[in-house]
Design a protein around this motif. Structure first.
Motif, PDB file in Angstrom:
ATOM      1  N   LEU A 257       0.816  -1.212   0.000  1.00 55.11           N
ATOM      2  CA  LEU A 257       0.000   0.000   0.000  1.00 55.11           C
ATOM      3  C   LEU A 257       0.851   1.265   0.000  1.00 55.11           C
ATOM      4  N   GLN A 258       2.126   1.136   0.411  1.00 53.00           N
ATOM      5  CA  GLN A 258       2.983   2.318   0.445  1.00 53.00           C
ATOM      6  C   GLN A 258       3.145   2.912  -0.947  1.00 53.00           C
ATOM      7  N   THR A 259       3.148   2.034  -1.965  1.00 56.32           N
ATOM      8  CA  THR A 259       3.255   2.527  -3.347  1.00 56.32           C
ATOM      9  C   THR A 259       2.056   3.389  -3.708  1.00 56.32           C
ATOM     10  N   VAL A 260       0.881   2.956  -3.266  1.00 54.45           N
ATOM     11  CA  VAL A 260      -0.338   3.745  -3.490  1.00 54.45           C
ATOM     12  C   VAL A 260      -0.240   5.075  -2.770  1.00 54.45           C
ATOM     13  N   LEU A 261       0.175   5.032  -1.512  1.00 52.32           N
ATOM     14  CA  LEU A 261       0.257   6.251  -0.723  1.00 52.32           C
ATOM     15  C   LEU A 261       1.275   7.228  -1.302  1.00 52.32           C
ATOM     16  N   ASP A 262       2.370   6.689  -1.820  1.00 48.43           N
ATOM     17  CA  ASP A 262       3.416   7.555  -2.384  1.00 48.43           C
ATOM     18  C   ASP A 262       2.910   8.386  -3.563  1.00 48.43           C
ATOM     19  N   ARG A 263       1.884   7.895  -4.229  1.00 54.26           N
ATOM     20  CA  ARG A 263       1.341   8.642  -5.377  1.00 54.26           C
ATOM     21  C   ARG A 263       0.525   9.855  -4.937  1.00 54.26           C
ATOM     22  N   TYR A 264       0.131   9.884  -3.683  1.00 51.59           N
ATOM     23  CA  TYR A 264      -0.767  10.945  -3.224  1.00 51.59           C
ATOM     24  C   TYR A 264      -0.170  11.835  -2.138  1.00 51.59           C
ATOM     25  N   LEU A 265       0.678  11.304  -1.283  1.00 51.41           N
ATOM     26  CA  LEU A 265       1.152  12.074  -0.139  1.00 51.41           C
ATOM     27  C   LEU A 265       2.070  13.221  -0.558  1.00 51.41           C
ATOM     28  N   SER A 266       1.803  14.390  -0.006  1.00 50.87           N
ATOM     29  CA  SER A 266       2.695  15.526  -0.202  1.00 50.87           C
ATOM     30  C   SER A 266       3.804  15.459   0.852  1.00 50.87           C
ATOM     31  N   ALA A 309     -10.906   5.624  -5.051  1.00 52.72           N
ATOM     32  CA  ALA A 309     -10.222   5.656  -6.346  1.00 52.72           C
ATOM     33  C   ALA A 309      -9.219   4.524  -6.533  1.00 52.72           C
ATOM     34  N   GLU A 310      -8.755   3.929  -5.431  1.00 55.07           N
ATOM     35  CA  GLU A 310      -7.689   2.930  -5.508  1.00 55.07           C
ATOM     36  C   GLU A 310      -8.206   1.552  -5.086  1.00 55.07           C
ATOM     37  N   PRO A 311      -8.396   0.629  -6.044  1.00 59.38           N
ATOM     38  CA  PRO A 311      -8.958  -0.701  -5.731  1.00 59.38           C
ATOM     39  C   PRO A 311      -8.165  -1.467  -4.676  1.00 59.38           C
ATOM     40  N   GLU A 312      -6.841  -1.353  -4.700  1.00 60.62           N
ATOM     41  CA  GLU A 312      -6.025  -2.096  -3.737  1.00 60.62           C
ATOM     42  C   GLU A 312      -6.269  -1.603  -2.314  1.00 60.62           C
ATOM     43  N   LEU A 313      -6.367  -0.301  -2.157  1.00 61.65           N
ATOM     44  CA  LEU A 313      -6.644   0.269  -0.844  1.00 61.65           C
ATOM     45  C   LEU A 313      -8.077  -0.028  -0.416  1.00 61.65           C
ATOM     46  N   LYS A 314      -9.010   0.075  -1.348  1.00 62.16           N
ATOM     47  CA  LYS A 314     -10.407  -0.224  -1.039  1.00 62.16           C
ATOM     48  C   LYS A 314     -10.566  -1.674  -0.595  1.00 62.16           C
ATOM     49  N   SER A 315      -9.868  -2.587  -1.263  1.00 63.33           N
ATOM     50  CA  SER A 315      -9.936  -4.002  -0.894  1.00 63.33           C
ATOM     51  C   SER A 315      -9.404  -4.227   0.515  1.00 63.33           C
ATOM     52  N   PHE A 316      -8.308  -3.543   0.859  1.00 59.54           N
ATOM     53  CA  PHE A 316      -7.743  -3.669   2.202  1.00 59.54           C
ATOM     54  C   PHE A 316      -8.732  -3.166   3.249  1.00 59.54           C
ATOM     55  N   ILE A 317      -9.344  -2.019   2.984  1.00 56.06           N
ATOM     56  CA  ILE A 317     -10.311  -1.451   3.925  1.00 56.06           C
ATOM     57  C   ILE A 317     -11.534  -2.363   4.048  1.00 56.06           C
ATOM     58  N   ASP A 318     -12.008  -2.901   2.935  1.00 56.04           N
ATOM     59  CA  ASP A 318     -13.166  -3.801   2.975  1.00 56.04           C
ATOM     60  C   ASP A 318     -12.878  -5.030   3.822  1.00 56.04           C
ATOM     61  N   ASP A 319     -11.642  -5.510   3.776  1.00 54.12           N
ATOM     62  CA  ASP A 319     -11.271  -6.696   4.547  1.00 54.12           C
ATOM     63  C   ASP A 319     -11.243  -6.418   6.044  1.00 54.12           C
ATOM     64  N   GLN A 320     -11.215  -5.152   6.424  1.00 52.84           N
ATOM     65  CA  GLN A 320     -11.233  -4.795   7.847  1.00 52.84           C
ATOM     66  C   GLN A 320     -12.650  -4.790   8.429  1.00 52.84           C
ATOM     67  N   ARG A 321     -13.643  -4.976   7.589  1.00 49.76           N
ATOM     68  CA  ARG A 321     -15.030  -4.859   8.071  1.00 49.76           C
ATOM     69  C   ARG A 321     -15.361  -5.938   9.078  1.00 49.76           C
ATOM     70  N   ILE A 322     -16.015  -5.529  10.150  1.00 54.20           N
ATOM     71  CA  ILE A 322     -16.459  -6.447  11.199  1.00 54.20           C
ATOM     72  C   ILE A 322     -17.968  -6.639  11.062  1.00 54.20           C
ATOM     73  N   GLY A 323     -18.403  -7.879  11.121  1.00 56.86           N
ATOM     74  CA  GLY A 323     -19.829  -8.171  10.968  1.00 56.86           C
ATOM     75  C   GLY A 323     -20.099  -9.288   9.980  1.00 56.86           C
ATOM     76  N   ALA A 324     -19.049  -9.835   9.384  1.00 52.63           N
ATOM     77  CA  ALA A 324     -19.218 -10.866   8.356  1.00 52.63           C
ATOM     78  C   ALA A 324     -19.077 -12.277   8.901  1.00 52.63           C
ATOM     79  N   ARG A 325     -18.839 -12.398  10.230  1.00 51.96           N
ATOM     80  CA  ARG A 325     -18.652 -13.713  10.843  1.00 51.96           C
ATOM     81  C   ARG A 325     -19.468 -13.773  12.118  1.00 51.96           C
TER      82      ARG A 325
END
Length: 413
Positions: A257-266, A309-325
């Protein structure tokens, strides 16, 4: 006015080079003097504390050392059976190692400097802990992965890291030679805000990760169950610094994810994240209250915008969801209906999702006046519902059953 001294962290918190193989194995322990205690006839009130370090497994499958504290109550357990144990998962403390709850138990209020900046931390979880101890319930508290130990950053709101740390804390407490807790002790989980998410995750992960930790009941207050909604809620609020802790932890848990962040962080955004990595919640509020994450990016986009905007980051966040088990035992989910910091709706959705999976859920909306401060809307229920929550958990550990309110959730606004 003289400068504050740097906060000294005991060498106890430095993990050994080699960790045990078993999750929950006790690595080391030592007496922990409590900042707030009273002399009693048979010992110190409310109990005798021990600082602990134990082994856990993080979300990448790697062995990790986690610290915390265990408190043996001075008062007897008057309920049936063996003395029960509650794992207390603390609310947001920060990301600096000086912010750990076990250190706060020892020092009460921490004021000093860290990396040439003021740091401020208070052990606010002591009230819930002491309320449990006065019922004769043993309490073990986790500091979470990386909060206290200098080998890594705290992986703030990582559901697997937190859930594992909670469950392994129960195992570590049972391994202490001075504990009255046994394998027959009923186990409860208690947490609010970050802690509410941690115990909710633990209740979900128990069956697969720690079947030996028989969780009877869980109190999950204001859990951040859907991070996409929570990110939007805290951006620009008094607790905006928590966004930085989340980003720092995500990048550590998933380096890609650092690669994704590097594209946006000032450059200023990188400076903010580095600064926050050593801050506690008090200094983060003083430094970053009201700040927008859009000021950290080269594009002017917020963290929420980037997640979308970023599928890789969105997928990581979605995997953090609590309530699916399906969670273990019975869970009381309490959330302030006006909470817009950790939004009420996403916590209620978690409860409803658990009901659909066959979980036993007691949903308890907390109704307080709406204020202009998201922080007050969030932390108000922490105090007003705490006594009720502790009493509810105590009854479950005493063997009194609870009736599920799942049938009422579909019609609850």
């Amino acid at each position: 006015m003289p400068a504050e001294a740097a906060v000294t962290i005991p060498t106890f918190y430095t993990p050994p080079a080699t960790l045990p193989a078993a999750d929950g194995a006790l690595i080391r322990s030592e007496p922990l003097p409590l900042a707030f205690s009273l002399p009693g006839i048979t010992g110190t009130l409310p109990g005798t504390a021990t600082r602990i370090m134990y082994k856990s497994t993080d979300s990448t499958g790697q062995a990790v050392a986690v610290t915390g504290s265990y408190v043996e109550p001075a008062l007897p357990w008057l309920g049936a059976g063996a003395r029960p144990l509650v794992v207390l998962a603390p609310g947001t403390m920060g990301q600096g190692d000086q912010c750990s709850t076990s250190l706060a138990l020892q020092r009460g209020l921490i004021i000093g400097t860290e990396n040439d900046q003021l740091t401020l931390s208070i052990g606010y979880e002591v009230l819930a802990m002491y309320r449990l101890l006065l019922k004769g319930v043993a309490v073990v508290q986790t500091d979470y992965v990386g909060l206290g130990t200098p080998d890594r950053l705290h992986t703030y709101v990582n559901r697997v890291d937190e859930g594992h740390a909670v469950l392994d804390a129960a195992r570590a407490a049972r391994a202490l030679p001075s504990t009255s807790v046994t394998t027959k002790s009923l186990i409860g989980l208690y947490g609010y805000s970050q802690g509410g998410g941690a115990v909710a995750s633990a209740a979900e992960l128990q069956a697969g990760y720690a079947p030996d930790v028989k969780v009877t009941a869980t109190y999950a207050g204001a859990p951040p169950a859907n991070l996409a909604e929570v990110v939007a809620g805290i951006d620009g609020s008094e607790l905006a610094g928590a966004l930085g802790w989340s980003i720092n932890g995500f990048a550590q848990s998933a380096p890609a994810l650092q690669t994704v962040l590097d594209r946006y962080l000032s450059d200023s955004g990188r400076t903010v994240l580095k600064s926050l990595s050593t801050m506690c919640v008090g200094d983060a509020i003083l430094s970053y209250a009201g700040k927008k994450s859009s000021s950290w990016t080269t594009t002017g986009q917020t963290v929420s915008d980037i997640i979308k905007a970023e599928p890789e980051l969105k997928s990581f966040i979605d995997d953090q969801r609590i309530g699916a088990r399906k969670p273990a035992g019975v869970v009381r989910v309490a959330t302030g209906v006006n909470d817009n910091l950790v939004p009420h709706g996403q916590a209620r959705t978690m409860a409803a999702d658990w009901c659909k999976l066959g979980g036993k859920v007691v949903y308890a909306p907390v109704i307080l006046p709406n204020t202009i401060s998201p922080l007050l809307n969030h932390f108000g229920p922490l105090l007003t519902d705490q006594g009720t929550a502790v009493d509810w958990l105590g009854l479950r550990l005493a063997g009194v059953p609870a009736l599920s309110t799942c049938a009422l959730l579909p019609i609850q606004p």
